[in-house]
Motif scaffolding. Sequence first.
Motif, PDB file in Angstrom:
ATOM      1  N   ARG A  33      -2.324   2.629   1.743  1.00 20.32           N
ATOM      2  CA  ARG A  33      -1.008   1.987   1.775  1.00 20.32           C
ATOM      3  C   ARG A  33      -0.211   2.505   0.582  1.00 20.32           C
ATOM      4  O   ARG A  33      -0.759   2.741  -0.481  1.00 20.32           O
ATOM      5  CB  ARG A  33      -1.175   0.475   1.685  1.00 20.32           C
ATOM      6  CG  ARG A  33       0.140  -0.251   1.459  1.00 20.32           C
ATOM      7  CD  ARG A  33      -0.013  -1.719   1.539  1.00 20.32           C
ATOM      8  NE  ARG A  33       0.398  -2.077   2.886  1.00 20.32           N
ATOM      9  CZ  ARG A  33       0.240  -3.276   3.402  1.00 20.32           C
ATOM     10  NH1 ARG A  33      -0.341  -4.216   2.722  1.00 20.32           N
ATOM     11  NH2 ARG A  33       0.673  -3.540   4.612  1.00 20.32           N
ATOM     12  N   ARG A  58       3.536  -7.902  -1.961  1.00 22.35           N
ATOM     13  CA  ARG A  58       3.496  -8.526  -0.635  1.00 22.35           C
ATOM     14  C   ARG A  58       4.875  -8.623   0.010  1.00 22.35           C
ATOM     15  O   ARG A  58       5.033  -8.377   1.199  1.00 22.35           O
ATOM     16  CB  ARG A  58       2.871  -9.913  -0.753  1.00 22.35           C
ATOM     17  CG  ARG A  58       2.627 -10.576   0.581  1.00 22.35           C
ATOM     18  CD  ARG A  58       1.943 -11.914   0.442  1.00 22.35           C
ATOM     19  NE  ARG A  58       0.707 -11.757  -0.313  1.00 22.35           N
ATOM     20  CZ  ARG A  58       0.220 -12.664  -1.145  1.00 22.35           C
ATOM     21  NH1 ARG A  58       0.848 -13.797  -1.330  1.00 22.35           N
ATOM     22  NH2 ARG A  58      -0.903 -12.458  -1.794  1.00 22.35           N
ATOM     23  N   ASP A  59       5.890  -8.970  -0.757  1.00 27.19           N
ATOM     24  CA  ASP A  59       7.226  -9.180  -0.202  1.00 27.19           C
ATOM     25  C   ASP A  59       7.901  -7.903   0.288  1.00 27.19           C
ATOM     26  O   ASP A  59       8.870  -7.978   1.054  1.00 27.19           O
ATOM     27  CB  ASP A  59       8.129  -9.866  -1.227  1.00 27.19           C
ATOM     28  CG  ASP A  59       7.693 -11.305  -1.487  1.00 27.19           C
ATOM     29  OD1 ASP A  59       7.122 -11.928  -0.566  1.00 27.19           O
ATOM     30  OD2 ASP A  59       7.920 -11.792  -2.605  1.00 27.19           O
ATOM     31  N   SER A  61       5.942  -5.279   1.576  1.00 31.92           N
ATOM     32  CA  SER A  61       4.920  -4.523   2.304  1.00 31.92           C
ATOM     33  C   SER A  61       5.467  -3.906   3.589  1.00 31.92           C
ATOM     34  O   SER A  61       5.096  -2.781   3.940  1.00 31.92           O
ATOM     35  CB  SER A  61       3.705  -5.388   2.604  1.00 31.92           C
ATOM     36  OG  SER A  61       4.054  -6.461   3.444  1.00 31.92           O
ATOM     37  N   ASP A  62       6.381  -4.586   4.273  1.00 29.23           N
ATOM     38  CA  ASP A  62       6.949  -4.020   5.500  1.00 29.23           C
ATOM     39  C   ASP A  62       7.794  -2.777   5.196  1.00 29.23           C
ATOM     40  O   ASP A  62       7.770  -1.803   5.946  1.00 29.23           O
ATOM     41  CB  ASP A  62       7.765  -5.060   6.259  1.00 29.23           C
ATOM     42  CG  ASP A  62       8.904  -5.641   5.443  1.00 29.23           C
ATOM     43  OD1 ASP A  62       8.790  -5.732   4.198  1.00 29.23           O
ATOM     44  OD2 ASP A  62       9.923  -6.021   6.048  1.00 29.23           O
ATOM     45  N   ILE A  63       8.493  -2.794   4.084  1.00 28.76           N
ATOM     46  CA  ILE A  63       9.292  -1.634   3.670  1.00 28.76           C
ATOM     47  C   ILE A  63       8.364  -0.467   3.323  1.00 28.76           C
ATOM     48  O   ILE A  63       8.591   0.670   3.754  1.00 28.76           O
ATOM     49  CB  ILE A  63      10.187  -1.985   2.462  1.00 28.76           C
ATOM     50  CG1 ILE A  63      11.214  -3.040   2.861  1.00 28.76           C
ATOM     51  CG2 ILE A  63      10.871  -0.733   1.908  1.00 28.76           C
ATOM     52  CD1 ILE A  63      11.972  -3.639   1.686  1.00 28.76           C
ATOM     53  N   ASP A  65       5.309   0.028   4.359  1.00 34.03           N
ATOM     54  CA  ASP A  65       4.659   0.511   5.576  1.00 34.03           C
ATOM     55  C   ASP A  65       5.598   1.381   6.399  1.00 34.03           C
ATOM     56  O   ASP A  65       5.186   2.401   6.957  1.00 34.03           O
ATOM     57  CB  ASP A  65       4.150  -0.656   6.419  1.00 34.03           C
ATOM     58  CG  ASP A  65       2.966  -1.363   5.783  1.00 34.03           C
ATOM     59  OD1 ASP A  65       2.356  -0.808   4.846  1.00 34.03           O
ATOM     60  OD2 ASP A  65       2.657  -2.491   6.228  1.00 34.03           O
ATOM     61  N   ARG A  66       6.863   1.013   6.471  1.00 33.51           N
ATOM     62  CA  ARG A  66       7.843   1.819   7.203  1.00 33.51           C
ATOM     63  C   ARG A  66       8.000   3.197   6.557  1.00 33.51           C
ATOM     64  O   ARG A  66       8.009   4.225   7.233  1.00 33.51           O
ATOM     65  CB  ARG A  66       9.179   1.090   7.271  1.00 33.51           C
ATOM     66  CG  ARG A  66      10.206   1.793   8.139  1.00 33.51           C
ATOM     67  CD  ARG A  66      11.490   0.991   8.327  1.00 33.51           C
ATOM     68  NE  ARG A  66      12.186   0.747   7.084  1.00 33.51           N
ATOM     69  CZ  ARG A  66      12.339  -0.461   6.509  1.00 33.51           C
ATOM     70  NH1 ARG A  66      11.837  -1.530   7.064  1.00 33.51           N
ATOM     71  NH2 ARG A  66      13.009  -0.592   5.382  1.00 33.51           N
ATOM     72  N   HIS A  67       8.074   3.220   5.246  1.00 36.83           N
ATOM     73  CA  HIS A  67       8.217   4.499   4.550  1.00 36.83           C
ATOM     74  C   HIS A  67       6.928   5.315   4.618  1.00 36.83           C
ATOM     75  O   HIS A  67       6.973   6.545   4.654  1.00 36.83           O
ATOM     76  CB  HIS A  67       8.682   4.280   3.110  1.00 36.83           C
ATOM     77  CG  HIS A  67      10.125   3.927   3.043  1.00 36.83           C
ATOM     78  ND1 HIS A  67      11.126   4.864   3.116  1.00 36.83           N
ATOM     79  CD2 HIS A  67      10.743   2.723   2.970  1.00 36.83           C
ATOM     80  CE1 HIS A  67      12.295   4.272   3.069  1.00 36.83           C
ATOM     81  NE2 HIS A  67      12.093   2.966   2.981  1.00 36.83           N
ATOM     82  N   ASP A  68       5.814   4.643   4.670  1.00 38.99           N
ATOM     83  CA  ASP A  68       4.548   5.332   4.859  1.00 38.99           C
ATOM     84  C   ASP A  68       4.578   6.113   6.169  1.00 38.99           C
ATOM     85  O   ASP A  68       4.205   7.291   6.215  1.00 38.99           O
ATOM     86  CB  ASP A  68       3.393   4.327   4.860  1.00 38.99           C
ATOM     87  CG  ASP A  68       2.067   4.977   5.168  1.00 38.99           C
ATOM     88  OD1 ASP A  68       1.603   5.813   4.369  1.00 38.99           O
ATOM     89  OD2 ASP A  68       1.483   4.656   6.229  1.00 38.99           O
ATOM     90  N   GLN A  69       5.057   5.489   7.230  1.00 36.85           N
ATOM     91  CA  GLN A  69       5.153   6.171   8.521  1.00 36.85           C
ATOM     92  C   GLN A  69       6.126   7.342   8.457  1.00 36.85           C
ATOM     93  O   GLN A  69       5.880   8.402   9.050  1.00 36.85           O
ATOM     94  CB  GLN A  69       5.567   5.186   9.621  1.00 36.85           C
ATOM     95  CG  GLN A  69       4.499   4.171   9.948  1.00 36.85           C
ATOM     96  CD  GLN A  69       3.184   4.834  10.344  1.00 36.85           C
ATOM     97  OE1 GLN A  69       3.160   5.732  11.168  1.00 36.85           O
ATOM     98  NE2 GLN A  69       2.093   4.385   9.753  1.00 36.85           N
TER      99      GLN A  69
END
Length: 89
Positions: A33, A58-59, A61-63, A65-69
């Motif tokens: 991650r 944690r707050d 994490s969605d951002i 994860d999106r940039h990871d993709q």
Amino acid sequence: MTQEQFNTAIKLHHRLEALSKVKEEIANTKEHRLWYAEKRNSSYSSDDWSLVSEYKMRDISDILDRHDQMIRQEIDDEIANITKQIEEL
């Protein structure tokens, strides 16, 4: 093939190998991650970096994860581009 083309092919090959190794290393998304690290003091030792706590991350994490993709896609795109360049040489 000219010497310049050969040198270019070697550079491209090294970059392709590096990207392929990274892609393989991060292939399992459950074990990797994106994360921030912070420098603990001003020295240049690599041991002075530590990961920011999971609680703080944690707050966003969605951002992350999106940039990871996006990064994974960019790696795939660069691999395809390099492969094409090598074929054209």
